[in-house]
Each structure stands twice: as structure tokens, then as C-alpha cells.
Design a protein around this motif. Structure first.
Motif, mmCIF file in Angstrom:
data_model
loop_
_atom_site.group_PDB
_atom_site.id
_atom_site.type_symbol
_atom_site.label_atom_id
_atom_site.label_comp_id
_atom_site.label_asym_id
_atom_site.label_seq_id
_atom_site.Cartn_x
_atom_site.Cartn_y
_atom_site.Cartn_z
ATOM 1 N N GLN A 1 -2.940 -2.307 2.333
ATOM 2 C CA GLN A 1 -4.075 -2.825 1.207
ATOM 3 C C GLN A 1 -4.894 -1.656 0.805
ATOM 4 O O GLN A 1 -5.292 -1.596 -0.110
ATOM 5 N N GLU A 2 -5.406 -0.834 2.038
ATOM 6 C CA GLU A 2 -6.128 0.271 1.595
ATOM 7 C C GLU A 2 -5.398 1.304 0.736
ATOM 8 O O GLU A 2 -5.779 1.913 -0.402
ATOM 9 N N ARG B 1 -3.203 -4.228 6.638
ATOM 10 C CA ARG B 1 -4.290 -3.761 6.187
ATOM 11 C C ARG B 1 -4.463 -2.552 5.694
ATOM 12 O O ARG B 1 -5.074 -2.034 4.531
ATOM 13 N N TYR B 2 -3.547 -1.229 6.291
ATOM 14 C CA TYR B 2 -3.476 -0.140 5.834
ATOM 15 C C TYR B 2 -2.761 -0.345 4.447
ATOM 16 O O TYR B 2 -2.995 0.591 3.673
ATOM 17 N N HIS C 1 -6.225 2.662 -3.480
ATOM 18 C CA HIS C 1 -6.329 4.008 -3.603
ATOM 19 C C HIS C 1 -5.164 4.870 -3.969
ATOM 20 O O HIS C 1 -4.887 5.809 -3.240
ATOM 21 N N PRO D 1 -5.725 6.037 7.532
ATOM 22 C CA PRO D 1 -6.564 4.575 7.254
ATOM 23 C C PRO D 1 -8.047 4.796 7.674
ATOM 24 O O PRO D 1 -8.228 5.981 8.005
ATOM 25 N N SER D 2 -8.590 3.881 7.010
ATOM 26 C CA SER D 2 -10.062 3.890 7.289
ATOM 27 C C SER D 2 -10.451 4.293 8.633
ATOM 28 O O SER D 2 -9.692 3.809 9.515
#
Length: 128
Positions: A68-69, A65-66, A73, A44-45
Motif C-alpha cells: 500500500q505504501e 501494508r508495504y 508513492h 517501508p515507513s
């Protein structure tokens, strides 16, 4: 088979290919002790990781959210599908929580991708 395991757990022959999926290198471990690839870009970012660890986001929000990341990518996680297809794949993480971590979310994501690809895909296990 895709499994999740703490990086501090003992190396086992059944681990197959081991991949560290954390953005930061785990404390008190030497790189030659881990016996794994390190794919920090699949983690994760930094902002999401910090928000989760500081309690600003619960695990459900973190997972969403992860994912979505990950969707944004595929070049980061797609090589893991090839590794899983060739044999056992163990996703390593450093966190103490064995149920609520990025490796579990990533394993589920990879499982879904393997199912979309059809028969011959590798199963997924979740280590307690």
C-alpha cells in the motif's frame, strides 16, 4: 534480472546495479564497502518497520501494508524499473531473514510492474 541479497554478502560481478533498500544504514558497514546506491525512501515507513520487527504485524500483514505504501508513492520505486530494464539489479537488505524482508516484497512488486509493462521486461530471482 532482479535479485535480493544481504548487504553483508560478497560483491559479485553478476550483481549488476546494487541498491540498498533499507531505511537505516546497516550496522558495521562503511559506505565505501557496500558499492551501492541507497534509496531509503523506497523502504517501508519507520512505523511499519518497527511494527514488523516488534511482532505486532506478521509478514503477510507487513507485505500488504508495504505494498500500500509502494502504491501511494510510485516516485520512490519507479527508478528501479529503469535500472532493472538496463541489466541486473540487486536489492540489498540488512536483515537476517532471507525470505521475510522488505527487499523480497519490493522485488515481487517490481516484477509485477515489469509484467504489466509487457515483453522485454526483466525477470526476477529470489536469492535464498
Amino acid at each position: 534480472m532482479i535479485c535480493c541479497k544481504r548487504v553483508y554478502d560478497a560483491l559479485e560481478p553478476s550483481d549488476g546495479q546494487r541498491v540498498l533498500v533499507d531505511r537505516l544504514w546497516p550496522r558495521n558497514t562503511r559506505k565505501d564497502e557496500v558499492h551501492a546506491l541507497w534509496l531509503r525512501e523506497v523502504a517501508p515507513s519507520a512505523a511499519l518497520r518497527k511494527a514488523f520487527h516488534q511482532g505486532e504485524v506478521d509478514f503477510a500483514g507487513f507485505s500488504q501494508r508495504y505494498q500500500q505504501e509502494l502504491a501511494a508513492h510510485p516516485e520512490h520505486w519507479y527508478p528501479l524499473l529503469d535500472l532493472a530494464a538496463k541489466g541486473n539489479l540487486t536489492l540489498l537488505y540488512a536483515g537476517k531473514d532471507t525470505q521475510h524482508n522488505n527487499a523480497q516484497v519490493l522485488a515481487a512488486w517490481l516484477e509485477d510492474e515489469l509484467e504489466r509493462q509487457g515483453p522485454g521486461s526483466s525477470p526476477v530471482c529470489y536469492a535464498p
